[in-house]
Scaffold this active site. Structure first.
Site, short mmCIF file in Angstrom:
data_model
loop_
_atom_site.label_atom_id
_atom_site.label_comp_id
_atom_site.label_asym_id
_atom_site.label_seq_id
_atom_site.Cartn_x
_atom_site.Cartn_y
_atom_site.Cartn_z
N HIS A 183 8.97 -58.28 38.35
CA HIS A 183 10.02 -58.21 39.75
C HIS A 183 11.35 -57.77 39.14
CE1 HIS A 183 11.18 -59.75 44.11
NE2 HIS A 183 12.06 -58.95 43.52
N GLU A 214 8.62 -54.13 47.16
CA GLU A 214 9.13 -55.34 47.77
C GLU A 214 9.49 -54.62 49.15
OE1 GLU A 214 12.38 -57.35 46.18
OE2 GLU A 214 12.09 -59.18 47.32
N ALA A 258 18.51 -59.77 51.29
CA ALA A 258 19.51 -58.69 51.04
C ALA A 258 18.73 -57.30 51.33
CB ALA A 258 20.28 -58.80 49.70
N ILE A 295 21.01 -70.56 40.12
CA ILE A 295 21.61 -70.07 41.13
C ILE A 295 20.75 -69.91 42.49
CG2 ILE A 295 23.47 -68.52 42.44
CD1 ILE A 295 23.90 -67.77 39.33
N ASP A 319 14.29 -60.30 39.14
CA ASP A 319 14.74 -59.90 40.36
C ASP A 319 16.24 -59.26 40.01
OD1 ASP A 319 14.92 -59.22 42.94
OD2 ASP A 319 15.57 -61.15 43.60
#
Lengths: 358, 358
Positions: A49, A108, A119, A225, A249
């Site tokens: 990913h 995705e 997002a 995070i 990602d």
């Protein structure tokens, strides 16, 4: 090609000091010889990913080779270029490009939940038609798709899975029952868990609860995070080494300075390496894979063998890459040499050194 | 007293068909004899968190014996009358009453979080003073207290724990770090998990995450309402048999009809057995302990030995009741005979039959 005196870390055979010999891109022999190791040898990392890095977005741009070179420096040899929600034409264009470049692609979206869009550009989010799915299935480069099980009919999930496309549930507001409908239709992965998912509630555990309770593979962005270190530790406690797949990602800003970038037509602001939309929504990451592996080890205390599972073997197993993810005779000689702080020293792709170059 | 031809379920020795002989309130001998069992024998249930039943509220009312009789019919021999947030005078009065009646008491509040008050009366919620704590410690009937670790100083938690009072964290909005401050000060239980607690978030796992990650005992109200069956299954998957303590959190309405009741000066409306404040907040339960045990078995698939842990042994261990919770020589002859659907047939307290009576 021969690599000597390393701590060989194989996800199944475990750890031992030895040497590895490769020929014609394959591992020809492994040998335990008991000497004090000079470094760690693991199967090269696999990132299922990633949207890009070093200024290149896989969906928008052509220069995938520039990303590949950067990924090599981070220990990644196999990666799945990943799109975001976009028009059907651009999806097809992206899959064609992947085909030309010999890469396996990850779509995705756009068949995801508006409520959990993260997002992703809401303009493109929609339900699929059967015709679209049939069209997508023509591309051999399509290996995996992230979709929301409350948006996509189980019959489509079944069709994808039976065509060899691994369905990952994600960007989803699914209840537990809706998530399990996806599971029963064949889906066995959840995308960047538990980001952009209906959260765990004690009276409706939702898709997050389903992910923890059942044998889904969970993609994790271990940047500290997207998921706090303690949450990573908790997920690890629940799922163990065999059902976690580390991902980055990463977006085009990865490996570059803070500043303004773009993702799927949306502006992204990177500050202190954290990528966000204007409204503060996290927008992918600038995480590198080697950092992801280090972080995961720090957050969980997982041993090297476990790290080799979450960084390559589990992804290879899930994605059907039968010759990757192990250091054993007959497997691809995709290897990463690491120092004892897990910094990348050398990387081999099919037995050829690709990092450092020259 | 002799009980023959039962499936003896001991939390440590496991299951076997046999007979139990009791003398002077203690188990004198247990014997495996291999016959086909006529029923199940388990240690009598222990409820560490109950506010009352059959019209009696432990804090407001005197007739605790009426509740005890009802509890016997549900398999409970040991129970901890539990208060809610109230004035200091009434807390002292409650502890004195417990002392007279030879019961160990549980103070739930008032040193809790206003933000997570649940059905507790906000009028009485406050921080403790050292003087108050010293006063409370004079009562031997006080065995456990529910407090919020972000409200109460660690030094007070330490003082309570070192005085033999088991501190349970609850009605709390604690972050992970605040919860762990309570843990480090000695707290090892969490009250009606995960109700009235800061919920698990993937960037701040909070007290709920701490409860799942570390070796806290978790009280669970397994009525299927406070916590969904799937959440109970997930908690069980994470915590296992050794760190769950079933409770009822029952209020005076338990064992009675739907209608209007009171809890800590607040009106409670019971409809279909579900107790709520006027604003819909759950206000304790009308759960019986035998139903809690059945539900837990159904929700999780736990075996009988595991059920004996979550229904008595874990509570006994945590609360320091060294002679309870096992079917073994020298232990109190507090026993419950159940049919194979886990319905209560007979109950013994110190070797005397207390249900059915006469």
């Amino acid at each position: 090609m021969r690599i000597e005196r390393v701590l060989v870390v194989d996800p199944l055979d475990g750890e031992y000091v030895g040497s590895v010999e490769a020929e014609n891109g394959k591992i020809e022999s492994v040998e335990a010889d008991g000497e004090k190791p000079r470094a760690i040898l693991m199967p090269a990392f696999i990132d299922v990913h990633t949207h890009g890095a070093v200024g290149v977005d896989f969906l928008d741009d052509e220069d995938w080779e520039k990303v590949e070179e950067f990924f090599h420096s981070q220990g990644v040899v196999t990666f799945f270029p990943t799109s975001v929600s976009t028009s059907f034409d651009r999806m097809v264009d992206f899959l064609e490009r992947a085909e030309r470049k010999g890469k396996l692609a990850h779509l995705e979206g756009p068949y995801i939940s508006l409520e959990k869009k993260g997002a992703q550009n809401p303009e493109f989010i929609r339900k699929p038609t059967d015709e679209e799915i049939d069209e997508l299935l023509k591309y051999g480069s399509l290996r995996t798709i992230t979709l929301a099980p409350e948006v996509v009919e189980p019959s489509i999930v079944e069709k994808l899975e039976s065509s060899g496309i691994r369905v990952s549930l994600g960007h989803s507001n699914a209840t537990y029952e809706e998530a399990m409908r996806g599971y029963r239709a064949g889906a066995r992965r959840i995308t960047h868990f538990p980001n952009a998912l209906r959260s765990l509630h004690h009276r409706e555990i939702g898709i997050s609860g389903a992910g923890l309770l059942h044998d889904f593979y969970l993609e994790i962005i271990s940047d500290g995070i997207h998921v706090s270190p303690k949450m990573v530790e908790l997920i690890f406690k629940i799922k163990g080494c065999d059902r976690i797949i580390l991902i980055t990602d990463s977006i085009s800003a990865t490996g570059l300075e803070d500043g303004e970038y773009e993702l799927g037509g949306l502006k992204v602001f990177v500050e202190d390496g954290i990528a966000r939309l204007e409204d503060g929504t996290l927008a992918g990451s600038t995480l590198t894979f080697s950092r992801a592996v280090k972080n995961f080890g720090e957050f969980t205390g997982a041993d090297l063998r476990c790290l080799s599972k979450v960084s390559s073997y589990n992804a290879a197993l899930h994605m059907g890459l039968e010759e990757k993810g192990r250091i054993s005779e007959g497997f691809d000689a995709d290897l990463v040499i690491l120092d004892f702080d897990l910094n990348v020293l050398e990387v081999y792709s099919s037995g050829e050194r690709v990092f450092p170059e020259g």
